[in-house]
Design an enzyme around this catalytic site. Structure first.
Site, PDB file in Angstrom:
ATOM      1  CE  LYS A   1      -3.326  89.379   1.795  1.00  0.00           C
ATOM      2  NZ  LYS A   1      -2.498  88.248   2.268  1.00  0.00           N
ATOM      3  CG  ASN A   2      -3.702  88.727   5.856  1.00  0.00           C
ATOM      4  OD1 ASN A   2      -3.679  88.180   4.758  1.00  0.00           O
ATOM      5  ND2 ASN A   2      -2.804  89.616   6.230  1.00  0.00           N
TER       6      ASN A   2
ATOM      7  CB  CYS B   1       7.506  84.633  -0.022  1.00  0.00           C
ATOM      8  SG  CYS B   1       7.359  85.519   1.526  1.00  0.00           S
TER       9      CYS B   1
ATOM     10  NE  ARG C   1       5.361  84.317   5.388  1.00  0.00           N
ATOM     11  CZ  ARG C   1       4.405  84.940   4.704  1.00  0.00           C
ATOM     12  NH1 ARG C   1       4.683  85.512   3.576  1.00  0.00           N
ATOM     13  NH2 ARG C   1       3.170  84.961   5.158  1.00  0.00           N
TER      14      ARG C   1
ATOM     15  CG  ASP D   1       0.800  92.583   6.774  1.00  0.00           C
ATOM     16  OD1 ASP D   1      -0.210  91.897   7.002  1.00  0.00           O
ATOM     17  OD2 ASP D   1       1.940  92.089   6.652  1.00  0.00           O
TER      18      ASP D   1
ATOM     19  NE  ARG E   1      -0.514  86.972  -2.956  1.00  0.00           N
ATOM     20  CZ  ARG E   1       0.255  87.061  -1.858  1.00  0.00           C
ATOM     21  NH1 ARG E   1       1.451  87.596  -1.929  1.00  0.00           N
ATOM     22  NH2 ARG E   1      -0.176  86.592  -0.702  1.00  0.00           N
TER      23      ARG E   1
HETATM   24  C1  EPZ Z   1       0.201  86.372   8.490  1.00  0.00           C
HETATM   25  O1  EPZ Z   1       1.284  85.628   7.969  1.00  0.00           O
HETATM   26  C2  EPZ Z   1      -0.256  87.285   7.369  1.00  0.00           C
HETATM   27  N1  EPZ Z   1      -0.669  86.495   6.216  1.00  0.00           N
HETATM   28  C3  EPZ Z   1       0.880  88.214   6.958  1.00  0.00           C
HETATM   29  O2  EPZ Z   1       0.359  89.117   5.978  1.00  0.00           O
HETATM   30  C4  EPZ Z   1       1.313  89.024   8.184  1.00  0.00           C
HETATM   31  O3  EPZ Z   1       2.412  89.836   7.823  1.00  0.00           O
HETATM   32  C5  EPZ Z   1       1.708  88.078   9.310  1.00  0.00           C
HETATM   33  O4  EPZ Z   1       0.612  87.183   9.603  1.00  0.00           O
HETATM   34  C6  EPZ Z   1       2.081  88.814  10.590  1.00  0.00           C
HETATM   35  O5  EPZ Z   1       1.002  89.607  10.986  1.00  0.00           O
HETATM   36  C7  EPZ Z   1      -1.879  85.896   6.226  1.00  0.00           C
HETATM   37  O6  EPZ Z   1      -2.619  85.963   7.189  1.00  0.00           O
HETATM   38  C8  EPZ Z   1      -2.268  85.142   4.991  1.00  0.00           C
HETATM   39  P1  EPZ Z   1       3.357  84.555  11.241  1.00  0.00           P
HETATM   40  P2  EPZ Z   1       1.871  84.372   8.808  1.00  0.00           P
HETATM   41  O7  EPZ Z   1       3.193  83.081  11.278  1.00  0.00           O
HETATM   42  O8  EPZ Z   1       0.764  83.654   9.475  1.00  0.00           O
HETATM   43  C9  EPZ Z   1       7.947  83.327  11.649  1.00  0.00           C
HETATM   44  C10 EPZ Z   1       0.266  90.235   3.924  1.00  0.00           C
HETATM   45  O9  EPZ Z   1       0.980  91.097   3.394  1.00  0.00           O
HETATM   46  N2  EPZ Z   1       7.421  81.956  11.814  1.00  0.00           N
HETATM   47  O10 EPZ Z   1       2.833  85.388  12.362  1.00  0.00           O
HETATM   48  O11 EPZ Z   1       2.773  83.613   7.907  1.00  0.00           O
HETATM   49  C11 EPZ Z   1       7.743  83.805  10.223  1.00  0.00           C
HETATM   50  O12 EPZ Z   1       8.804  83.355   9.405  1.00  0.00           O
HETATM   51  C12 EPZ Z   1       0.899  89.062   4.635  1.00  0.00           C
HETATM   52  O13 EPZ Z   1      -1.009  90.257   3.938  1.00  0.00           O
HETATM   53  C13 EPZ Z   1       8.313  80.936  12.136  1.00  0.00           C
HETATM   54  O14 EPZ Z   1       9.518  81.170  12.288  1.00  0.00           O
HETATM   55  O15 EPZ Z   1       2.745  85.150   9.900  1.00  0.00           O
HETATM   56  C14 EPZ Z   1       7.734  85.288  10.384  1.00  0.00           C
HETATM   57  O16 EPZ Z   1       9.053  85.764  10.425  1.00  0.00           O
HETATM   58  C15 EPZ Z   1       2.413  89.094   4.606  1.00  0.00           C
HETATM   59  N3  EPZ Z   1       7.836  79.671  12.257  1.00  0.00           N
HETATM   60  C16 EPZ Z   1       7.059  85.484  11.743  1.00  0.00           C
HETATM   61  O17 EPZ Z   1       7.175  84.235  12.431  1.00  0.00           O
HETATM   62  C17 EPZ Z   1       6.509  79.372  12.083  1.00  0.00           C
HETATM   63  O18 EPZ Z   1       6.130  78.191  12.217  1.00  0.00           O
HETATM   64  C18 EPZ Z   1       5.598  85.874  11.670  1.00  0.00           C
HETATM   65  O19 EPZ Z   1       4.929  84.840  10.996  1.00  0.00           O
HETATM   66  C19 EPZ Z   1       5.620  80.422  11.757  1.00  0.00           C
HETATM   67  C20 EPZ Z   1       6.100  81.705  11.636  1.00  0.00           C
END
Ligand code: EPZ
Length: 422
Positions: free
Chosen positions: A22-23, A116, A121, A303, A395
């Protein structure tokens, strides 16, 4: 409204095949916007997030056709640069069109994702990176407004954000000059995206390492690409096998994408046999306590934190889980506590005191992975577990009930608007 009804205690054994990740699929769909023509994506999971992303692409002027697990995306003519709030609020991942729109059209108008139930996020790292690429960003009325074109630059991410790395990759492949993304995310889904972009004609070196170098090219061409196997879906079924005793074989993914998870399953008392495109898990003795801390790849994936917590809830001792990636990803603990789990949460730490058994109960799916973990817990709980709010599970898990049933579980979907059905 539907629920998943699980009657615990049946042995789980057999083989389950996972689908495309999915990701990765969601980002590959966004990347299709970068190439005029028809991009074909194979091994695309049939899940609701993919359907929402297809709606986003259609709103932008692309045409998406699904045939079984293959998508064709015709992005010859784009008629809009806006990802509207009504779609982004349904799926935060749709912010990944931001980079592709900047790359293809030089501008984007994308709704801010909002929070969320697992965390805020934020997108500040995305925005900071795009600004370093020379993209003018304003955030008003809940939207990110981006005005390019982007030009090459040295970008340092303050955190290896998966989404920010992907957006910057897609914004830089058609930008003039060289872009270096430092402290980049290393998840296998990043490497899959870079593979697609390279097949399209992009010049990318270092995907999967902390430093990715992109030399901009003038145009990309549409290609045919197969989505990498879903390591998180695979880990979910391996944990199901660990919870019961197996043997359960999971195929369709690269076990090297789950190194730390397989190691922790072995520390928890399981026997794991790796194959080229999968792994087999079994367990003889009791589940042993194991400490885990979630980290960006190659660390333990956040995850799989909730599914692993379900396993540790039945361990022969206490385990500490540290959630370092999201600030609010322990909601699942409150739900599994209703099934008799003994878990104490203190900030980023969860102390999981193993109990001899869980008991079936009505529970609510808090999010995608927590929902799947509640079903897993129901597989080994005494009696019946009814999991509601299962739209979260749909989802990201195609055929979740069918795949678990094929392993021998007593699990089914029922319409709970008819109380008799459950
Ligand atoms: C991706 O989310 C995945 N989703 C998530 O999977 C996964 O948990 C995550 O990566 C970490 O591996 C998809 O790919 C669609 P991040 P993403 O940006 O890209 C903070 C699932 O269950 N952050 O690495 O949103 C953020 O708040 C989902 O399949 C900032 O602060 O993850 C979080 O605490 C859930 N500022 C952390 O970094 C930013 O600009 C990791 O976020 C971006 C992120």
């Amino acid at each position: 409204m539907e629920a998943i009804v699980v009657d615990g205690g049946l042995p789980l054994t057999g083989t389950v095949r996972v689908g495309g990740a999915k990701n990765s699929a969601l980002k590959l769909m966004a990347a299709a916007l970068l190439a005029p023509g028809v991009t074909t994506l194979r091994n695309v999971p049939d899940i609701s997030d993919v359907a929402v992303m297809a709606e986003v692409l259609e709103r932008l002027g692309a045409h998406v056709v699904r045939t079984d697990h293959t998508l064709t995306i015709d992005a010859t003519e784009l008629t809009s640069h806006e990802a509207p709030y009504d779609l982004v609020v349904r799926m935060r991942a749709s912010t990944c069109v931001l980079g592709a729109l900047v790359g293809r059209l030089g501008r984007a108008h994308v709704a801010m994702p909002g929070g969320c139930n697992i965390g805020s996020r934020k997108v500040d790292i995305h925005i900071a990176g795009l600004e370093q690429l020379g993209v003018a960003i304003s955030t008003e009325h809940g939207y990110i407004d981006a005005e390019g074109p982007a030009h090459g630059a040295h970008v340092m991410l303050e955190f290896p954000s998966v989404g920010a790395t992907e957006n910057l990759l897609m914004a830089s492949v058609l930008a003039d000059g060289e872009t270096v993304i430092d402290n980049a995310a290393r998840e296998p889904e990043i490497a899959d995206l870079a593979s697609l972009l390279s097949e399209m004609g992009a010049d990318i070196v270092g995907a999967g390492t902390p430093t990715i170098t992109v030399n901009g090219v003038t145009a990309l061409t549409a290609v045919d690409h197969s989505v990498v196997g879903d390591r998180i879906e695979a880990g979910t079924y391996l944990i199901a096998g660990a919870l019961d005793s197996g043997p359960v074989t999971v195929v369709g993914f690269d076990p090297a994408h789950l190194d730390i998870v397989l190691l922790k399953l072995e520390h928890a008392g399981c026997i794991v046999e790796r194959q080229v495109d999968g792994a087999t898990i079994s367990r003889a003795g009791r589940i042993r306590p194991v400490d885990i801390q979630t980290l960006p790849f190659p660390g333990f994936p956040t995850d799989l934190q909730a599914p692993f917590m379900a396993l540790l809830a039945l361990a022969d001792g206490g385990s500490v889980i540290t959630e370092n990636v999201f600030e609010n990803r322990f909601i699942f603990a409150d739900e599994i506590a209703r099934m008799g789990a003994d878990i104490r949460i203190d900030g980023h730490y969860a102390l999981v005191r193993g109990v001899p058994a869980l008991s079936g109960a009505p529970v609510r799916s808090p999010d995608l992975r927590g929902g799947a973990a509640l079903v897993l817990a129901g597989l080994v709980a005494e009696g019946r577990t009814v999991v509601t709010d299962i739209h979260h599970i749909d989802r990201g898990y195609e055929g979740f009930v069918d795949k678990l049933s094929a392993l021998g579980a007593s699990v089914r979907r029922v319409d709970v608007s008819d109380p008799e059905a459950a």
